[in-house]
Design a protein around this motif. Structure first.
Motif, short mmCIF file in Angstrom:
data_model
loop_
_atom_site.label_atom_id
_atom_site.label_comp_id
_atom_site.label_asym_id
_atom_site.label_seq_id
_atom_site.Cartn_x
_atom_site.Cartn_y
_atom_site.Cartn_z
N GLU A 1 86.62 14.79 29.91
CA GLU A 1 85.38 14.13 29.46
C GLU A 1 84.25 14.26 30.47
OE1 GLU A 1 86.79 10.24 26.87
OE2 GLU A 1 85.52 9.96 28.61
N SER B 1 82.17 16.49 32.83
CA SER B 1 81.90 17.92 33.01
C SER B 1 81.77 18.32 34.47
CB SER B 1 80.62 18.29 32.26
OG SER B 1 79.55 17.47 32.72
N ASP B 2 81.48 17.36 35.36
CA ASP B 2 81.28 17.70 36.77
C ASP B 2 82.49 17.32 37.63
OD1 ASP B 2 80.88 15.01 36.33
OD2 ASP B 2 79.32 14.81 37.86
N ALA C 1 82.90 19.04 40.99
CA ALA C 1 81.92 18.62 41.99
C ALA C 1 82.26 17.23 42.54
CB ALA C 1 80.51 18.62 41.39
N LEU C 2 82.75 16.34 41.66
CA LEU C 2 83.15 15.01 42.11
C LEU C 2 84.35 15.09 43.06
CD1 LEU C 2 82.86 13.04 38.74
CD2 LEU C 2 81.54 12.56 40.81
N ALA D 1 83.13 16.37 46.38
CA ALA D 1 82.39 15.32 47.10
C ALA D 1 83.35 14.27 47.66
CB ALA D 1 81.36 14.68 46.17
N GLN E 1 84.88 15.65 50.72
CA GLN E 1 83.94 15.71 51.85
C GLN E 1 83.67 14.33 52.44
OE1 GLN E 1 80.64 17.70 50.05
NE2 GLN E 1 81.50 19.75 50.33
N GLN F 1 76.90 3.94 48.30
CA GLN F 1 76.71 5.03 47.33
C GLN F 1 77.99 5.86 47.15
OE1 GLN F 1 73.91 8.15 48.33
NE2 GLN F 1 74.04 9.02 46.29
N GLU G 1 80.28 5.71 44.12
CA GLU G 1 79.95 6.33 42.83
C GLU G 1 80.86 7.52 42.53
OE1 GLU G 1 75.85 7.33 43.45
OE2 GLU G 1 76.30 9.36 44.17
N GLN H 1 84.54 6.91 39.75
CA GLN H 1 84.68 7.80 38.61
C GLN H 1 86.02 8.54 38.63
OE1 GLN H 1 81.02 9.77 36.96
NE2 GLN H 1 80.31 9.57 39.06
N ARG I 1 76.14 16.49 47.11
CA ARG I 1 76.00 15.54 46.00
C ARG I 1 75.47 16.23 44.74
NH1 ARG I 1 77.74 10.43 47.76
NH2 ARG I 1 77.31 10.16 49.97
N SER I 2 75.97 17.43 44.49
CA SER I 2 75.46 18.15 43.31
C SER I 2 76.13 17.70 42.01
CB SER I 2 75.65 19.65 43.50
OG SER I 2 77.02 19.93 43.64
N TYR I 3 77.02 16.70 42.10
CA TYR I 3 77.57 16.15 40.85
C TYR I 3 76.46 15.43 40.08
CZ TYR I 3 77.97 12.13 44.05
OH TYR I 3 77.71 11.16 44.97
N LEU I 4 76.75 15.14 38.82
CA LEU I 4 75.70 14.65 37.92
C LEU I 4 75.39 13.17 38.14
CD1 LEU I 4 77.05 16.39 34.68
CD2 LEU I 4 75.22 17.19 36.19
N ARG I 5 74.13 12.80 37.93
CA ARG I 5 73.76 11.38 37.97
C ARG I 5 74.14 10.71 36.65
NH1 ARG I 5 74.10 10.20 42.66
NH2 ARG I 5 73.12 8.18 42.26
N HIS J 1 76.06 11.88 32.53
CA HIS J 1 76.69 12.96 31.77
C HIS J 1 76.05 13.09 30.41
CE1 HIS J 1 79.68 11.85 34.83
NE2 HIS J 1 79.93 13.14 34.85
N PRO K 1 77.00 6.03 38.85
CA PRO K 1 76.02 6.15 39.95
C PRO K 1 74.75 5.32 39.70
CG PRO K 1 76.91 8.31 39.41
CD PRO K 1 77.45 7.36 38.38
#
Lengths: 493, 222
Positions: A45, A47-48, A51-52, A55, A58, A257, A260, A264, B31-35, B37, B169
């Protein structure tokens, strides 16, 4: 079944017993397959996701690289917000601190939110020795506690029990601990949950001391986060007058922050939900809302030793989601108890031998409790390369070498029982550095190939019982290469 | 040496090999993940909130500010609520049609007293559409954390679209970490029996969420 992990046999023996338990295998197969499909859907569900995941990795890596600074910052912000911070180098010290804090309140019972850290240090047993009764309030922990059992999963410690077994435990044991199970209790999950609700209600309402762990601690604000489903966490975090949280030092994130990312990835990885039913965050104490006294116990207990290992330290990124357990073919068959630790499954196989050292039989065997298939790495929301650490720890067990115990550098001797493996590796090293001998050996092997046994003799028999030995070619590769000039000439003898 | 000193010393020795790495926090994390969806209109975001709340078994109602009091009266009456917990600054007109006895959120109430209350009505701080989550921050229209925990029936009123954000976020940006927060996604539940979700353990077993739109509408739907 005893409630302790002390003196556990090595993984192969414990697993051997477990795989012959048909009920256990059925329960585990059912539960892990249910959650696998759901997790995949929940992750798809978002899409990123990649990337999550990156992050999250990191954030954790950065924090670990500057852990001293963030620990000091966290201590300051928790203290400013009205909390008291304690430091515990090992399990005994943490248990002593908590027992003293409880005794200072004059109470003899505490309610507990499910917490891996307090399981790890054996807090309940230590408190009992001081005359303090600790009541587990998470449904699965309650099942384990009432059944005088051991946890077998990070998220669902009673995963090895099916609904019928749970019904029997409740009907038999609840009256010993407080309110008995309702008459005529059936094995429908809703009724079992209701029985737990009624049984624990009176304990929540009268509790004066709550004990928790935490999923995250925010250095910048001093905020602690507990992620849960049932509401037992909220009960323990808000109704008592005193709250004591025991948290591993690696649970820090630098900023508000940063949550976030993990809020998720964690729910989707663990229970395959978009969001878990309840998440509580608190910063020190709040006037007239919730506990007026808050203690934070920061726990080392092998974490700094793990941090000192350049390869193994990535295990400290773990957010205890248990996705790696649910996809693991070894866990699915052997079950959690075989791992001899509160941390079972793939993450347990790299965490336990690092937190506890590889000296005991069980800890030396854990790095081998894997087929190295890599499914655990695939699903890990903080990208811990579990196979990489497993191989690294196998090397430590077989070869020995420099490691860190209790903050000191020590040189480990090679483990017993790997002599044949080491001899084989030494022979290979010698052969590969002597081309003439290698060539003679290969030719000899090729020419005698009709006489080779199908299975290995002696100590190799177990290995080849379930594996085919590689077929020997008629001609060594290097001979073929020379004869055909690398395949340019016709391949005829 | 204190254990604090021991642990900090061990940490510093353990990370001595990466001491050279002084990439500041701001550059260490990509932090290039989405704010959020997907792209949605405001109305679609509210619809998604309703859909996701319902997916996790919260009962969702929609109404206008004018009709809110009537709806709350009906919801409480349907449940047979005789006592309702009220945070100190719940807008007074919300409950003007409700005849259940008000129980005020007071510091000296015992948990056992709260356990005898039938229902609780609160506002919220923010609601998250993508996850179907409402967040309470202990504000005066929400009360202490325990009042939305011990009673078995919670009605939470969300002002749409003002209080609705798309994503986690965005929610964190709006929230104040110094306040005690409770994030609620559906009624209390457990996955502890065979890893299958069952609703109804220790928290309120019934969660009703009322989405109130600012502009009065001719007819409230529920």
């Amino acid at each position: 079944m005893s409630g302790t992990f002390v003196g556990m046999p090595a993984f192969p023996e414990a697993a051997h017993e477990a795989v012959h338990n048909a009920t256990l295998r059925g329960n585990l197969r059912h539960a892990t397959h249910t959650i696998r499909a759901k997790r995949a859907k929940a992750v798809a569900e978002v899409s990123d996701w990649a990337a999550l995941r990156e992050a999250g990795k990191q954030i954790k890596d950065h924090t670990l690289r500057h852990l001293d600074r963030y620990l000091v910052q966290l201590e300051e912000s928790v203290t400013t917000a009205g909390g008291t911070v304690h430091w515990a180098a090992d399990a005994d010290e943490a248990n002593r601190i908590v027992a003293d804090l409880v005794k200072a309140t004059g109470e003899t019972e505490v309610v507990k939110v499910k917490s891996m850290a307090t399981q790890e240090i054996g807090l309940n047993e230590a408190l009992l020795e001081e005359g303090i009764h600790a009541y587990e309030t998470d449904l699965a922990e309650l099942i384990v506690q009432l059944g005088k059992d051991r946890p077998s999963h990070i998220l669902v410690p009673a995963i090895h029990r099916n609904r019928g077994e749970i019904r029997d435990i409740f009907a038999r044991e609840m009256s010993e601990w407080g309110r008995p199970a309702p008459e005529g209790l059936t094995d429908t999950p809703a009724e079992l949950a209701e029985a737990a609700r009624l049984h624990l209600r009176e304990k929540f309402l009268r509790a004066k001391v709550g004990i928790s762990g935490a999923n995250f601690m925010v250095a910048e604000t001093g905020t602690l986060v507990v992620v849960e489903s049932e509401g037992n966490g909220r009960m323990c975090l808000t109704l008592p007058e005193t709250l004591i949280s025991v948290v591993g030092i690696e649970k820090i994130v630098p900023t508000w922050q940063d949550l976030e990312v993990f809020l998720q990835t964690l729910p989707r990885s663990s229970t395959a939900e978009r969001m878990n039913p309840y998440t509580s965050t608190w910063t020190g104490t709040t006037d007239e809302d919730g506990p007026q006294t808050f203690h934070l116990v920061l726990l080392d207990n092998g974490r700094t030793d793990t941090l000192a290992d350049e390869v193994g330290r990535q295990a400290l990124r773990c957010i205890r989601c248990s996705a790696c357990l649910n996809v693991c073919p070894v866990y699915e068959r052997a079950g959690g108890h075989a791992y001899g630790s509160v941390y079972p499954g793939p993450i347990g196989a790299i965490l336990s031998p690092q937190l506890r050292g590889t000296q005991s039989e069980i800890d030396a065997s854990l790095p081998y409790a894997s087929s190295l298939c890599g499914a655990c790495y695939e699903v890990c929301p903080v990208a811990i390369d579990i196979p990489e650490v497993l191989v690294h720890l196998r090397e430590r067990v077989a070869e020995g070498g420099l490691t860190t115990r209790d903050g000191n550098k020590v040189v480990l001797k090679p483990a017993k029982g790997h002599a044949a493996e080491r001899a084989a590796m030494r022979a290979a090293r010698w052969a590969f550095s002597h081309p003439g001998a290698l060539r003679t050996g290969q030719r000899l092997a090729s020419r005698t190939r009709r006489f080779h046994p199908r299975t290995l003799p002696g100590p190799g028999r177990a290995w080849s019982a379930s594996r085919d030995l590689p077929a020997m070619p008629a001609e060594p590769f290097r001979d073929w290469w020379q004869r055909t000039q690398g395949g340019r000439k016709a391949d005829s003898k | 040496m204190s254990s604090r000193g021991v642990i900090l010393g061990r940490v510093r020795r353990a990370i001595a090999d990466v001491r050279q790495d002084d990439t500041p926090y701001g550059q260490a994390i990509d932090r290039s993940y989405l704010r959020e969806h997907g792209a949605r209109s405001v109305a679609e975001t509210v619809d998604l909130l309703a859909e996701n709340l319902a997916d996790y078994r919260a009962v969702v109602h929609r109404t206008t500010d004018d009709e809110l009091s009537e709806l709350l009266m009906r919801l409480l009456a349907e449940r047979g609520t005789r006592t309702v917990l009220v945070p100190p600054e719940l807008p007074s007109h919300w409950l003007k049609a409700v005849d259940a006895t008000r129980v005020h959120d007071r510091a000296q109430s015992t948990p056992a007293e709260l356990d005898r209350v039938d229902s609780v009505v609160t506002a919220c701080a923010v609601a998250i559409a993508e996850t179907g989550t409402i967040v309470l921050d202990g504000g005066p229209d929400q009360g202490r954390r325990r009042v939305t925990l011990v009673p078995d029936h919670h009605i939470c009123v969300v002002h749409v679209p003002d209080q609705v954000v798309s994503s986690v976020p965005q929610a964190l940006e709006r929230l104040d970490p110094t306040r005690p927060l409770t994030w609620i996604s559906g009624p209390s539940a457990t996955s502890d029996i065979e890893l299958d979700r069952v609703e109804g353990v220790h928290g309120p077993r019934t969660l009703e969420v009322v989405l109130v739109s600012g502009q009065p509408r001719a007819e409230a739907t529920s």
